[in-house]
Design an enzyme around this catalytic site. Structure first.
Site, mmCIF file in Angstrom:
data_model
loop_
_atom_site.group_PDB
_atom_site.id
_atom_site.type_symbol
_atom_site.label_atom_id
_atom_site.label_comp_id
_atom_site.label_asym_id
_atom_site.label_seq_id
_atom_site.Cartn_x
_atom_site.Cartn_y
_atom_site.Cartn_z
ATOM 1 N N GLY A 94 0.822 -1.205 0.000
ATOM 2 C CA GLY A 94 0.000 0.000 0.000
ATOM 3 C C GLY A 94 0.858 1.259 0.000
ATOM 4 N N THR A 95 1.956 1.216 0.722
ATOM 5 C CA THR A 95 2.842 2.383 0.808
ATOM 6 C C THR A 95 3.362 2.757 -0.578
ATOM 7 O OG1 THR A 95 3.491 1.741 3.048
ATOM 8 C CG2 THR A 95 4.966 3.253 1.881
ATOM 9 N N GLN A 209 -7.704 0.430 3.856
ATOM 10 C CA GLN A 209 -8.518 -0.209 4.905
ATOM 11 C C GLN A 209 -9.909 -0.621 4.450
ATOM 12 O OE1 GLN A 209 -7.644 -1.324 7.756
ATOM 13 N NE2 GLN A 209 -5.614 -0.403 7.972
ATOM 14 N N SER A 230 -3.823 -2.650 -0.350
ATOM 15 C CA SER A 230 -2.712 -3.474 0.147
ATOM 16 C C SER A 230 -3.222 -4.891 0.409
ATOM 17 C CB SER A 230 -2.184 -2.860 1.439
ATOM 18 O OG SER A 230 -1.320 -3.763 2.073
ATOM 19 N N GLY A 231 -2.496 -5.896 -0.087
ATOM 20 C CA GLY A 231 -2.950 -7.288 0.033
ATOM 21 C C GLY A 231 -3.174 -7.751 1.461
ATOM 22 N N HIS A 232 -2.242 -7.371 2.356
ATOM 23 C CA HIS A 232 -2.295 -7.990 3.684
ATOM 24 C C HIS A 232 -3.418 -7.467 4.568
ATOM 25 C CE1 HIS A 232 -0.104 -4.997 6.369
ATOM 26 N NE2 HIS A 232 0.229 -4.521 5.194
ATOM 27 N N CYS A 356 2.512 0.914 12.160
ATOM 28 C CA CYS A 356 3.717 1.576 11.650
ATOM 29 C C CYS A 356 4.257 2.619 12.610
ATOM 30 C CB CYS A 356 3.430 2.230 10.304
ATOM 31 S SG CYS A 356 2.775 1.063 9.129
HETATM 32 N N1 PLP Z 1 -2.504 3.177 4.269
HETATM 33 C C1 PLP Z 1 -3.238 2.780 5.315
HETATM 34 C C2 PLP Z 1 -4.511 3.496 5.634
HETATM 35 C C3 PLP Z 1 -2.819 1.709 6.102
HETATM 36 O O1 PLP Z 1 -3.556 1.320 7.155
HETATM 37 C C4 PLP Z 1 -1.603 1.063 5.774
HETATM 38 C C5 PLP Z 1 -1.098 -0.047 6.615
HETATM 39 O O2 PLP Z 1 -1.292 -0.076 7.806
HETATM 40 C C6 PLP Z 1 -0.885 1.506 4.652
HETATM 41 C C7 PLP Z 1 -1.352 2.570 3.924
HETATM 42 C C8 PLP Z 1 0.406 0.866 4.252
HETATM 43 O O3 PLP Z 1 0.177 -0.378 3.634
HETATM 44 P P1 PLP Z 1 1.405 -1.415 3.507
HETATM 45 O O4 PLP Z 1 1.616 -1.978 4.857
HETATM 46 O O5 PLP Z 1 0.913 -2.446 2.530
HETATM 47 O O6 PLP Z 1 2.545 -0.652 2.974
#
Ligand code: PLP
Length: 446
Positions: A94-95, A209, A230-232, A356
């Protein structure tokens, strides 16, 4: 060989769930941090970790076969958004998707201003901080006490030099939903009214989310230009993400390399995880109604039971404008870190803030933006459910949490000045909590 490996790993992965114990080994109430890989997802992935290891870009049929499965997964993810396969770009997380949307818009428009909010995930927060240090302009919109956003504020923040407006769909800490489709329409109107609509502004939403929690099948018919997944977060593995880019929206690669993803994202595709994500997207659609009924009911029951049992607790965020699976609760006079530690001792996983930012001593930037005092913000815990949670999970959490909070409050110096001062019998509270802990440990060791 593949089947045996699959069987063994599946046995290991799901062993705790099938144990006939008085309670599950782990009560996982942190599904906004990450989710378990669904067994169906795992099963779909295994052949691509064992037998079908060809590179999807290879010209021979062993590679072409894999490319076919990649295309199938792309269709399945597109269906989640009501989109076409060409609008789906696979990324590593997702990042990366978030970073790519902003980077791409800055490159294609040549403009230097970004509009976002004060409550975004660090994927956007830290990227925009970095861009600001590099000389780009960033407007971070405030939110109200209930976590909601003013459309007028968004409209007023857009300038002639705005390249992109990036606003999350659902907040990862509180679950509060923003009206992103309305915002996207507003941004599009501004773009069409500008002297060169090819130069933005564009609209991106971090929707990490949302899949499987709210219906996204109207995304492609909305005015959203970019959307991150994001997959996870939806029972697929970690290390795979998606950037949806609306048809005819120009995309500049963020990861530069080979011509994969039709030249939009360099790097050999993470085939097994992408296939898993495709299966997870199918399951997310199938289980959407469960999330909106059973999971929502579980979350609501959890909140109501705690509110009835404990004084001085508060639900953060507009309650009727939230994801169905999330609750963020302030337990006044107690530090969240102490609660999380005690929950952990009882096998319950929850969190304060986003995974994070765990370890940071600062109060959550989301709760601070909502105007919570630092003391209250430090008392907040997020519980996030999934359709893998059972009624037994909730029952157990509800048995553990109230006496735990009472015990912590009894010992807390934070409540000494409060007019109620809870007038607890410290010894009785401690005894009660010790008894509960002993019962819990006995159940675990049974
Ligand atoms: N954006 C949101 C709203 C998230 O909750 C998260 C992960 O917690 C991310 C982005 C980042 O996703 P990833 O962990 O796949 O990089």
């Amino acid at each position: 060989m593949g089947r045996l490996l699959c069987f063994t790993i599946q046995r290991l992965m799901h062993a705790p769930r099938h144990q006939e114990k008085s309670r599950p080994a782990v009560v996982y109430l942190d599904n906004n941090a990450t989710t378990c890989v669904a067994p169906e997802v795992f099963e779909a992935m295994v052949p691509f970790l064992t037998e079908y290891y060809g590179n999807p870009s290879s010209a021979y049929s062993f590679g072409k076969l894999v490319e076919g499965h990649l295309a199938e997964a792309r269709e399945k993810v597109a269906a989640l958004l009501g989109a076409t396969a060409k609008e789906i770009i696979f990324t590593s997380c997702g990042t990366e998707s978030d970073n790519m949307a902003i980077w791409s818009a800055l490159q294609t428009t040549g403009k230097r201003h970004i509009v976002t909010t004060q409550v975004e995930h660090s994927a956007i927060m830290n990227q925009t901080d970095l861009l600001e240090r590099m000389g780009f302009g960033v407007t971070r919109l405030p939110v109200a006490a209930d976590g909601t956003l003013s459309l007028a504020d968004v409209e007023n923040a857009i300038r002639d030099d705005t390249a992109i407006v990036s606003i999350m769909w659902a907040n990862n800490e509180t679950g509060v939903l923003f009206p992103v489709e309305e915002i996207a329409t507003l941004v599009k109107k501004k773009r069409l009214a500008s002297c060169d609509p090819k130069k933005g502004p564009f609209f991106h939403t971090d929707a990490v989310q949302t899949p499987g929690k709210i219906d996204l099948r109207h995304v492609a018919s909305s005015d959203i230009d970019f959307l991150s997944i994001s997959g996870h977060k939806l029972h697929a593995p970690k290390g795979v993400g998606v950037l949806y880019a609306k048809k005819r929206t120009k995309v500049v690669p963020y990861v530069v390399g080979g011509g994969q993803e039709r030249g939009k994202r360099g790097g050999t595709e993470n085939v097994a995880s992408i296939v898993g994500l495709g299966r997870a997207a199918e399951l997310a659609l199938e289980k959407l109604s469960d999330e909106q009924t059973r999971v929502r009911a579980m979350r609501d029951l959890f909140e109501e039971a705690l509110l009835a049992r404990l004084p001085h607790i508060y639900i953060n965020g507009k309650r009727d404008q939230r994801l169905p699976n999330t609750t963020n609760i302030a337990f006044d006079f107690v530090e969240a870190e102490a609660i999380l530690l005690k929950l952990d001792l009882n096998g319950i996983c929850a969190s304060s803030g986003s995974a994070c930012t765990t370890g940071s001593l600062d109060p959550s930037h989301v709760l601070s933006a909502m105007g919570l005092t630092p003391a209250r913000a430090r008392s907040c815990v997020r519980f996030s459910f999934s359709h893998y949670n059972t009624e037994a999970d909730i029952e157990f959490a509800l048995k553990v949490i109230p006496p735990m909070i009472e015990g912590l409050r009894a010992m807390s110096p934070l409540n000494a000045d409060h007019p109620d001062n809870f007038a607890y019998d410290v010894e009785a509270a401690r005894e009660k909590e010790e008894k509960l802990m002993a019962e819990t440990m006995a159940a675990i060791n049974e």
